[in-house]
Write an enzyme that holds these catalytic residues in place. Structure first.
Site, short mmCIF file in Angstrom:
data_model
loop_
_atom_site.label_atom_id
_atom_site.label_comp_id
_atom_site.label_asym_id
_atom_site.label_seq_id
_atom_site.Cartn_x
_atom_site.Cartn_y
_atom_site.Cartn_z
N PHE A 95 -47.00 41.09 -47.57
CA PHE A 95 -47.05 40.75 -46.14
C PHE A 95 -46.09 39.61 -45.88
O PHE A 95 -46.17 38.56 -46.52
CB PHE A 95 -48.46 40.34 -45.70
CG PHE A 95 -48.52 40.05 -44.22
CD1 PHE A 95 -48.59 41.08 -43.29
CD2 PHE A 95 -48.47 38.74 -43.75
CE1 PHE A 95 -48.59 40.82 -41.93
CE2 PHE A 95 -48.47 38.47 -42.39
CZ PHE A 95 -48.53 39.51 -41.47
N ASP A 104 -41.82 33.90 -50.93
CA ASP A 104 -42.61 33.68 -49.72
C ASP A 104 -43.85 32.89 -50.14
O ASP A 104 -44.81 33.45 -50.66
CB ASP A 104 -42.97 35.02 -49.08
CG ASP A 104 -43.83 34.87 -47.83
OD1 ASP A 104 -44.43 33.79 -47.65
OD2 ASP A 104 -43.91 35.83 -47.05
N LYS A 153 -47.78 28.14 -42.56
CA LYS A 153 -49.22 27.90 -42.58
C LYS A 153 -49.65 26.44 -42.73
O LYS A 153 -49.77 25.74 -41.74
CB LYS A 153 -49.87 28.81 -43.63
CG LYS A 153 -49.81 30.29 -43.19
CD LYS A 153 -50.88 31.15 -43.80
CE LYS A 153 -51.05 32.46 -43.05
NZ LYS A 153 -50.22 33.56 -43.52
C1 PLP Z 1 -49.28 34.44 -42.88
C2 PLP Z 1 -48.12 34.91 -43.68
C3 PLP Z 1 -46.87 35.20 -43.10
C4 PLP Z 1 -46.65 35.16 -41.61
O1 PLP Z 1 -46.83 33.89 -41.06
P1 PLP Z 1 -46.97 33.72 -39.47
O2 PLP Z 1 -46.98 32.24 -39.27
O3 PLP Z 1 -48.23 34.40 -39.07
O4 PLP Z 1 -45.78 34.37 -38.85
C5 PLP Z 1 -45.83 35.57 -43.93
N1 PLP Z 1 -46.00 35.66 -45.26
C6 PLP Z 1 -47.18 35.38 -45.86
C7 PLP Z 1 -47.29 35.48 -47.35
C8 PLP Z 1 -48.28 35.02 -45.10
O5 PLP Z 1 -49.46 34.80 -45.69
#
Ligand code: PLP
Length: 391
Positions: A128, A215, A244
């Site tokens: 994700f 990420d 986050k």
């Molecule tokens: C939450 C998340 C995202 C997206 O972040 P947003 O601030 O909601 O755009 C991308 N990568 C990972 C691994 C995430 O947990």
């Protein structure tokens, strides 16, 4: 109450009004234990005084001037992040998906600079990376992509935690220029790869001159017991994205780069009106200062172990538990059947949890959770699991 809100979320029937540490209170004054922290965002807990004070002071001084001018707090924050991470420089934005968009653009330009006109980025199944078109295209989950074609071309997906699949994708697609991967898959079900997975990816990237892009939006900022999850592996990625917990709830994202990746995006290549403004940076500086001056990150390791040991002990005769896995306070409890209804049941017991990948209970408590709260969390959740699995 939510009739004028576009129904993009299936929301629980509760509205919170106030928080303090790991506690939340709803509009009727009921208290809840928060084992989700706004989805790995409020790592310092709710209403942390360092963040509140920084925001109050900064809002009375200067909120925004744009990136057409120098921003002192942005430069200070970049220094602090590079010192903690080993990276060389930082682009600031306002969310995780935007941080990944910056990484995707960086990788594409890296490819173009080598004469590759249609560069490919290798990403993982069950990953994700966000909801905007680039990050969505990188994401390895067909459910969230359904209905949004045409997606961005230029992504190749392989199974997670499968080094052989990466080797063969690189053989098949010589125009792959980067690998984008989560150190632990969060939304995909708290999937923890083999201990040397990231080291192997680092070696592959070095061998084939690819950018290693991590990420760390969910795993970063102390969540796994190190400031960044890759620090468990003693490696440096070329690119690392954050969001986050960076602002403990104030929107801020970051795309950090190192070595050859640090000089790819230049003036005019990318931008953000809000990105790295003084207000957001003041919150992030308060987060970094607090983590630097406390044992919260180091303690995440044993707090996570305490939670998992207790749940596994209380459920030691329960055959419906497939596995309990964690790194620091990123915790997955996988059951042998879908268990989404546990979220609502836990809420009724005053406990906030999440279920991801249908059958994995995901816990992302704030790093400030204390032992008493941990005991309440584990006993409430264990009873719910036992009831749910008829044990
Ligand atoms: C939450 C998340 C995202 C997206 O972040 P947003 O601030 O909601 O755009 C991308 N990568 C990972 C691994 C995430 O947990």
């Amino acid at each position: 109450m939510t009739t004028h809100i576009m129904p993009t979320y299936a929301r629980q029937a509760v509205t919170f009004e106030r928080g303090e540490g790991a506690w939340l209170w709803d509009t009727d004054g009921n208290r809840y234990l928060d084992a989700l922290a706004g989805i790995a965002v409020c790592n310092l807990g709710h209403a942390h005084p360092a963040v509140s004070t920084a925001l109050c002071q900064q809002s009375q001084t200067l909120i925004h001037t744009s990136n057409l001018y120098g921003v002192k707090l942005q430069a200070d924050l970049a220094d602090a992040l590079c010192k903690l991470s080993g990276m060389d420089n930082v682009f600031f934005c306002n969310s995780g998906t935007e941080a990944n968009e910056a990484a995707i653009k960086l990788a594409r330009k890296y490819g173009h600079e080598q004469g590759i006109n249609e560069p490919l980025i290798l990403t993982m199944d069950k990953s994700f990376h966000g909801r905007t078109m680039g990050a969505l295209s990188a994401t390895g989950n067909s459910k969230v992509k359904q209905g949004f074609a045409p997606l961005l071309p230029g992504f190749v997906h392989v199974p997670y935690n499968d080094i052989a699949a990466i080797h063969s994708a690189i053989q098949t697609h010589p125009t792959i220029v980067a690998i984008l991967v989560e150190p632990i898959q969060g939304e995909g079900g708290v999937n923890i790869p083999a201990g040397d997975y990231l080291n192997q990816i680092r070696a592959i990237c070095d061998q084939h001159n690819l950018l290693m892009m991590l990420d760390e939006i969910q795993t970063g900022i102390g969540r796994t017991g190190r400031f960044l999850a890759y620090q468990h592996n003693d490696i440096l990625p070329d690119v690392c994205t954050l969001a986050k917990a960076l602002g403990n709830g104030v929107p801020i994202g970051a795309c950090m780069a190192q070595g050859k990746a640090a000089s790819i995006l230049t003036a005019g290549n990318h931008g953000s009106t809000f990105g790295g403004n003084p207000l957001a940076c003041s919150a992030a500086m308060a987060v970094i200062d607090t983590l630097n001056n406390t044992e919260l990150v180091a303690n995440a390791a044993h707090k996570g172990r305490r939670i998992c040991d207790a749940i596994s002990h209380l459920n030691r005769h329960n055959p419906h538990i497939v596995s309990i896995r964690h790194k620091g306070l990123m915790i997955g409890i996988e059951l042998d059947a879908p268990c989404g209804e546990l979220v609502g049941k836990a809420l009724q017991q005053g406990l906030l949890i999440n279920v991801t990948a249908d059958s994995t209970i995901r816990l992302l408590p704030p790093l400030v959770i204390n032992d008493t709260q941990i005991d309440q969390l584990t006993s409430t959740l264990s009873a719910l699991i036992q009831e749910h699995t008829h044990q």
